[in-house]
Structures are given as structure tokens and as C-alpha cells.
Write a protein that holds these residues in place. Structure first.
Motif, PDB file in Angstrom:
ATOM      1  N   ASP A 171      -7.444  -7.660   1.985  1.00 54.71           N
ATOM      2  CA  ASP A 171      -6.485  -8.643   1.482  1.00 54.71           C
ATOM      3  C   ASP A 171      -5.085  -8.463   2.074  1.00 54.71           C
ATOM      4  OD1 ASP A 171      -6.288  -6.227   0.014  1.00 54.71           O
ATOM      5  OD2 ASP A 171      -5.313  -7.241  -1.655  1.00 54.71           O
ATOM      6  N   ILE A 172      -4.845  -7.386   2.777  1.00 50.71           N
ATOM      7  CA  ILE A 172      -3.537  -7.092   3.357  1.00 50.71           C
ATOM      8  C   ILE A 172      -3.549  -7.232   4.881  1.00 50.71           C
ATOM      9  CG2 ILE A 172      -1.852  -5.216   3.702  1.00 50.71           C
ATOM     10  CD1 ILE A 172      -1.924  -6.485   0.858  1.00 50.71           C
ATOM     11  N   GLN A 173      -4.649  -6.931   5.494  1.00 48.13           N
ATOM     12  CA  GLN A 173      -4.736  -6.818   6.958  1.00 48.13           C
ATOM     13  C   GLN A 173      -4.239  -8.063   7.701  1.00 48.13           C
ATOM     14  OE1 GLN A 173      -8.671  -5.909   8.463  1.00 48.13           O
ATOM     15  NE2 GLN A 173      -7.762  -4.326   9.747  1.00 48.13           N
ATOM     16  N   THR A 174      -4.569  -9.245   7.222  1.00 47.58           N
ATOM     17  CA  THR A 174      -4.149 -10.465   7.909  1.00 47.58           C
ATOM     18  C   THR A 174      -2.633 -10.622   7.900  1.00 47.58           C
ATOM     19  OG1 THR A 174      -6.234 -11.531   7.337  1.00 47.58           O
ATOM     20  CG2 THR A 174      -4.440 -12.967   8.002  1.00 47.58           C
ATOM     21  N   LEU A 175      -2.017 -10.416   6.745  1.00 46.08           N
ATOM     22  CA  LEU A 175      -0.552 -10.522   6.662  1.00 46.08           C
ATOM     23  C   LEU A 175       0.128  -9.424   7.476  1.00 46.08           C
ATOM     24  CD1 LEU A 175       0.184 -11.457   2.945  1.00 46.08           C
ATOM     25  CD2 LEU A 175       0.590 -12.840   4.982  1.00 46.08           C
ATOM     26  N   TYR A 176      -0.413  -8.220   7.420  1.00 45.64           N
ATOM     27  CA  TYR A 176       0.142  -7.107   8.192  1.00 45.64           C
ATOM     28  C   TYR A 176       0.116  -7.433   9.686  1.00 45.64           C
ATOM     29  CZ  TYR A 176       0.450  -2.497  10.375  1.00 45.64           C
ATOM     30  OH  TYR A 176       0.810  -1.434  11.165  1.00 45.64           O
ATOM     31  N   LYS A 177      -1.005  -7.917  10.142  1.00 46.88           N
ATOM     32  CA  LYS A 177      -1.169  -8.272  11.550  1.00 46.88           C
ATOM     33  C   LYS A 177      -0.189  -9.381  11.938  1.00 46.88           C
ATOM     34  CE  LYS A 177      -5.164  -8.968  14.478  1.00 46.88           C
ATOM     35  NZ  LYS A 177      -6.566  -9.407  14.498  1.00 46.88           N
ATOM     36  N   LEU A 178      -0.064 -10.385  11.091  1.00 46.32           N
ATOM     37  CA  LEU A 178       0.846 -11.497  11.351  1.00 46.32           C
ATOM     38  C   LEU A 178       2.294 -11.016  11.446  1.00 46.32           C
ATOM     39  CD1 LEU A 178       1.042 -14.567  11.697  1.00 46.32           C
ATOM     40  CD2 LEU A 178       1.239 -14.746   9.217  1.00 46.32           C
TER      41      LEU A 178
ATOM     42  N   MET B 250       3.553   7.916  11.442  1.00 47.14           N
ATOM     43  CA  MET B 250       2.975   6.618  11.170  1.00 47.14           C
ATOM     44  C   MET B 250       1.743   6.415  12.037  1.00 47.14           C
ATOM     45  SD  MET B 250       6.049   3.946  10.719  1.00 47.14           S
ATOM     46  CE  MET B 250       7.590   4.797  10.578  1.00 47.14           C
ATOM     47  N   THR B 251       0.822   5.683  11.503  1.00 43.38           N
ATOM     48  CA  THR B 251      -0.406   5.382  12.210  1.00 43.38           C
ATOM     49  C   THR B 251      -0.366   3.936  12.688  1.00 43.38           C
ATOM     50  OG1 THR B 251      -1.600   6.900  10.766  1.00 43.38           O
ATOM     51  CG2 THR B 251      -2.909   5.333  11.998  1.00 43.38           C
ATOM     52  N   THR B 252      -0.760   3.718  13.925  1.00 48.21           N
ATOM     53  CA  THR B 252      -0.850   2.355  14.425  1.00 48.21           C
ATOM     54  C   THR B 252      -2.309   1.928  14.428  1.00 48.21           C
ATOM     55  OG1 THR B 252      -0.912   3.131  16.716  1.00 48.21           O
ATOM     56  CG2 THR B 252       1.243   2.548  15.821  1.00 48.21           C
ATOM     57  N   PHE B 253      -2.548   0.678  14.090  1.00 47.91           N
ATOM     58  CA  PHE B 253      -3.903   0.157  13.954  1.00 47.91           C
ATOM     59  C   PHE B 253      -4.219  -0.941  14.962  1.00 47.91           C
ATOM     60  CE2 PHE B 253      -2.262   1.248   9.696  1.00 47.91           C
ATOM     61  CZ  PHE B 253      -3.087   2.315   9.414  1.00 47.91           C
ATOM     62  N   LEU B 254      -3.202  -1.615  15.463  1.00 50.63           N
ATOM     63  CA  LEU B 254      -3.402  -2.796  16.293  1.00 50.63           C
ATOM     64  C   LEU B 254      -3.382  -2.456  17.778  1.00 50.63           C
ATOM     65  CD1 LEU B 254      -1.043  -5.190  14.307  1.00 50.63           C
ATOM     66  CD2 LEU B 254      -3.506  -4.871  14.038  1.00 50.63           C
ATOM     67  N   LYS B 255      -4.104  -3.256  18.538  1.00 50.77           N
ATOM     68  CA  LYS B 255      -4.177  -3.082  19.990  1.00 50.77           C
ATOM     69  C   LYS B 255      -3.836  -4.406  20.668  1.00 50.77           C
ATOM     70  CE  LYS B 255      -5.944   1.074  19.659  1.00 50.77           C
ATOM     71  NZ  LYS B 255      -4.962   2.059  19.415  1.00 50.77           N
TER      72      LYS B 255
ATOM     73  N   PHE C 207      -3.455   1.311   2.702  1.00 48.98           N
ATOM     74  CA  PHE C 207      -2.983  -0.012   2.277  1.00 48.98           C
ATOM     75  C   PHE C 207      -3.094  -1.017   3.412  1.00 48.98           C
ATOM     76  CE2 PHE C 207       0.650  -2.969   2.248  1.00 48.98           C
ATOM     77  CZ  PHE C 207       0.404  -3.656   1.067  1.00 48.98           C
ATOM     78  N   TYR C 208      -2.747  -0.620   4.623  1.00 52.40           N
ATOM     79  CA  TYR C 208      -2.707  -1.535   5.767  1.00 52.40           C
ATOM     80  C   TYR C 208      -4.099  -1.922   6.270  1.00 52.40           C
ATOM     81  CZ  TYR C 208       2.143  -0.251   5.553  1.00 52.40           C
ATOM     82  OH  TYR C 208       3.418  -0.047   5.103  1.00 52.40           O
ATOM     83  N   LYS C 209      -5.121  -1.227   5.825  1.00 47.17           N
ATOM     84  CA  LYS C 209      -6.492  -1.527   6.230  1.00 47.17           C
ATOM     85  C   LYS C 209      -7.233  -2.389   5.207  1.00 47.17           C
ATOM     86  CE  LYS C 209      -7.142   2.638   8.951  1.00 47.17           C
ATOM     87  NZ  LYS C 209      -7.968   3.839   9.140  1.00 47.17           N
ATOM     88  N   ARG C 210      -6.617  -2.612   4.062  1.00 49.71           N
ATOM     89  CA  ARG C 210      -7.269  -3.416   3.027  1.00 49.71           C
ATOM     90  C   ARG C 210      -7.503  -4.839   3.524  1.00 49.71           C
ATOM     91  NH1 ARG C 210      -3.596  -2.706  -2.178  1.00 49.71           N
ATOM     92  NH2 ARG C 210      -4.106  -4.920  -2.202  1.00 49.71           N
TER      93      ARG C 210
ATOM     94  N   ARG D  13       5.712  -5.905   0.708  1.00 47.83           N
ATOM     95  CA  ARG D  13       6.370  -4.879  -0.124  1.00 47.83           C
ATOM     96  C   ARG D  13       5.931  -4.981  -1.569  1.00 47.83           C
ATOM     97  NH1 ARG D  13      12.354  -5.541   2.083  1.00 47.83           N
ATOM     98  NH2 ARG D  13      12.267  -4.055   3.794  1.00 47.83           N
ATOM     99  N   GLY D  14       5.860  -6.216  -2.059  1.00 46.82           N
ATOM    100  CA  GLY D  14       5.416  -6.412  -3.440  1.00 46.82           C
ATOM    101  C   GLY D  14       3.989  -5.928  -3.637  1.00 46.82           C
ATOM    102  N   SER D  15       3.124  -6.235  -2.694  1.00 44.66           N
ATOM    103  CA  SER D  15       1.732  -5.775  -2.789  1.00 44.66           C
ATOM    104  C   SER D  15       1.648  -4.268  -2.675  1.00 44.66           C
ATOM    105  CB  SER D  15       0.884  -6.422  -1.686  1.00 44.66           C
ATOM    106  OG  SER D  15       0.819  -7.802  -1.864  1.00 44.66           O
ATOM    107  N   TYR D  16       2.471  -3.692  -1.814  1.00 43.85           N
ATOM    108  CA  TYR D  16       2.476  -2.235  -1.631  1.00 43.85           C
ATOM    109  C   TYR D  16       2.925  -1.553  -2.916  1.00 43.85           C
ATOM    110  CZ  TYR D  16       3.253   2.304   0.607  1.00 43.85           C
ATOM    111  OH  TYR D  16       3.194   3.628   0.959  1.00 43.85           O
TER     112      TYR D  16
END
Length: 120
Positions: free
Chosen positions: A59-66, A1-6, A54-57, A96-99
Motif C-alpha cells: 500500500d506504500i510502494q506505489t506512492l514511494y516510487k512516485l 538508508m537502504t535503496t530499493f529502486l533501480k 515500511f517502504y516495501k509495503r 509521513r502520515g502513513s509512516y
């Protein structure tokens, strides 16, 4: 898995610290970083791991971060008794639905199998 957040000032605020708070010491930094990495692994594991883009999109990034911040903050503040929060679970369900939708192309075939949805 890749992590994006710091661990940045935004995440410190989620944890209840001001950006230059002296009580956020080196040990707190390590704990916060570990909690955030674990949260990203948890969230990606719950949603899907094959499509990291997907996690960098946008429209997804804000929800992923939250979702990651909610899980990580809970684990940081309650390390021995924490479970995933209701907030995080709700956001993960939405992601999950978006994914799943991102795995189906415009012609109705899935990215993995090449089958149309009606053949499943």
C-alpha cells in the motif's frame, strides 16, 4: 538508508527516454542512478528511516516510487537549480502520515517508546 529502486525502463520513460533510446548512454545511466539514489535518501530522510520495511509495503510502494521518481527526474533534468517538486512534497506529506500511523501499534503504544499516545 537502504535503496530499493533501480534505473529501469519505467524510470527511463519518466526521464523522457524510450527503453532502447541510444541517447541514453552510459553517462546518462550513471546520472540517473545517482539521482535516483539521492532521491530515495531524500524521501526516506523526510519521512523516517527507522522502519525500512515500511517502504516495501504494497500500500506504500506505489506512492514511494512516485515521490522518488518525481524528485529524481527533477534533479536529473535540472541538476544545478532543482528543488523538490510540489508533487513530491505532497506525496511525502501523505507518506509521513502513513509512516507515523505504522509506528503506533493496535494497543496504542509507539514502536519506539512503548508509551501510550495519551502519555506523550
Amino acid at each position: 538508508m537502504t535503496t530499493f529502486l533501480k534505473v529501469d525502463d519505467e524510470f527511463k520513460r519518466v526521464l523522457g527516454f524510450l527503453p532502447d533510446d541510444e541517447s541514453f548512454d552510459a553517462q546518462s545511466q550513471v546520472r540517473a542512478s545517482s539521482a535516483l539514489t539521492a532521491a530515495e535518501n531524500y524521501v526516506q530522510g523526510a519521512i523516517g528511516q527507522e522502519n525500512q520495511a515500511f517502504y516495501k509495503r504494497d500500500d506504500i510502494q506505489t506512492l514511494y516510487k512516485l515521490a522518488c521518481f518525481a524528485v529524481a527526474a527533477n534533479w536529473f533534468n535540472h541538476p544545478s537549480t532543482a528543488v523538490s517538486s510540489t508533487t513530491a512534497k505532497s506525496i511525502i506529506g501523505q507518506l509521513r502520515g502513513s509512516y507515523d500511523e505504522s509506528e503506533v501499534s493496535d494497543n496504542g503504544t509507539t514502536a519506539e517508546s512503548g508509551q501510550t499516545e495519551s502519555e506523550d
